[in-house]
Each structure stands twice: as C-alpha cells, then as structure tokens.
Write an enzyme that holds these catalytic residues in place. Sequence first.
Site, short mmCIF file in Angstrom:
data_model
loop_
_atom_site.label_atom_id
_atom_site.label_comp_id
_atom_site.label_asym_id
_atom_site.label_seq_id
_atom_site.Cartn_x
_atom_site.Cartn_y
_atom_site.Cartn_z
CE1 TYR A 1 -49.04 -21.63 -47.50
CE2 TYR A 1 -48.67 -19.54 -46.09
CZ TYR A 1 -49.32 -20.45 -47.16
OH TYR A 1 -50.64 -20.03 -47.13
CE LYS B 1 -49.86 -19.58 -50.70
NZ LYS B 1 -50.74 -19.54 -51.68
#
Length: 282
Positions: free
Chosen positions: A179, A183
């Site tokens: 993640y 991102k």
Amino acid sequence: MSEDLQVTERHDIYPTIDPKPHFTEQSYAGKVVLITGASKGIGESIATFYAKAGASLVIAARSQATLDAVQKTIGVLTEVLAVPTDVTETNAIEHLLNATISKFGKLDIVIANAGKADPWDKPFTEKDPNEWWKTVEVNIRGLYNIAHYALPHLDKTEGYFVNISSAAANSRTPFASAYCVSKHAGLRLNEFIAMEHPKVKAFSVHPGSIKTDTSMLNPSWEAYMVDTLQLPAATLLAITSGKYNWLANTFFSSNWDLGEVEKKYKDKITSGGFLVSQLNLP
C-alpha cells in the site's frame, strides 16, 4: 515531502470548504466529472456532492449492481452515466473514456479514487506475492491507466486530475509495504502529470482517516478512523473550483484547514518544491 503544516486539523466539513454555496449556485453546472471507485464509501460521497453542485457524472467501479444503486440515488439530481470498469484493464479504461466523450462531449474533472489495501499483519515475505502485486497493480497501474486515457481530454478543457492518495504515501508502516509503495509512486506520477500536461491541475489528496470497508481490513487502526465521508467530498469541491489552483501539483490532506494553508503557506507553495515529493539535485 515537506514537514507537517502547522494548521488546524479538521475531521468534518468546516466553514472554508462549506459546500452549500456550490449547491445553491449550481457552480458545477455544465461540468463533466468522472469518478472511479464510485460505487460506495468515499467515491459515492464525492459523486453525490458534485451532483448536488450541478455537475454531470460518470461513475465507474467493478460492480454493476453497486453502480446501479448509486446511479439511482444521484440520478434524481443530475445526469449520470454508470460504466462498470476494472481500472487495471487498459481496454476497460479506454472504453470508459470513449463512453464519456460519446455521452457528454468533453471531460472537466477526473477523481481517481479506485484503490486497494490489504491486511497489515505480517512481513511481505510471508504474504502471497500475487496479492502483494495486486494491491500495487490497482493503486498505481489503475491510476496510470485513467491518467493515460483521460489527460488528453483534460488538456482540452484545462481541467483537473485528482489522485485520491493517502497519508501512507509518506510513511513507512510495518507490514503495509504494498500500500505505502504504490501510494508513494502515485505522488511521483503526479509530478510527471504536472510536467507533461501543464494545462491540467493535478492533485494528490489524502481523503482523511475514514471508516470504510477497505480501511476496516485493518481493524486495529479503527480508533484513528475519525473523519467523515463528507470531509473529502467538500474538500474536492473547493480545490477544483478554480479558487485554489495555486495548490495544484502538490500533495494535500483533507485534514489540513485549507484557509489556514492559504494564509500561512501559499507563497511557499507557489514558489515550488513545497508539498511535493521530489528528488532535488544539486
């Protein structure tokens, strides 16, 4: 990325981003807004606010059933095109953009909200590598795909491209590598959008810490999920209104009081290199 801003932390709608004037004045009438990941949660809230402000909507997500439910709700407010779409599939994104232009003739704002998270419970070497890569694929390939096909249309309208990012883009949280890495990569892609498509106002926006189906994959973080779904929706109405174009091509958190950011940091932001994750060479 610059140090934390010394501004009031917001968790719900506050006066600077009050959406009521947009609703009353229908300030987005004539605008076409495309939102991915629009079938629930943050995406649905954003779609609803733009619809209330008069925009025509294109909503995309993988599930036809959930899209139909959103379309039924906001379709009483404005014209809505619902297109089931997997953002990792280039053909699907190309079809989405073709359908948008065929229906409305142009595109003014893109909210790239589709994303994926996974449980932050163990080292990546103990996880299924295919699942790790799937998170990365959705969050960065999906973002790239929508940017690739949407930006030529946004060039024509000098529109807005908003990447729904995360505070995790600037953190190194144990067990959240897929993640955080994906991102963070989105922040760098935002810089290329700014360089290669200077007519487009590009933003990477942290929506806040909100209790959603995705965030609850990590229930141990529930105590931090204190922000409302309306906070990012109202924030986006503000920053795509034209009033805050000076903030374009940066990372911005919905939790930061926008009025205070303008008062304290506008000059620093407009001078460049502030709120941007970039490599500064000597």
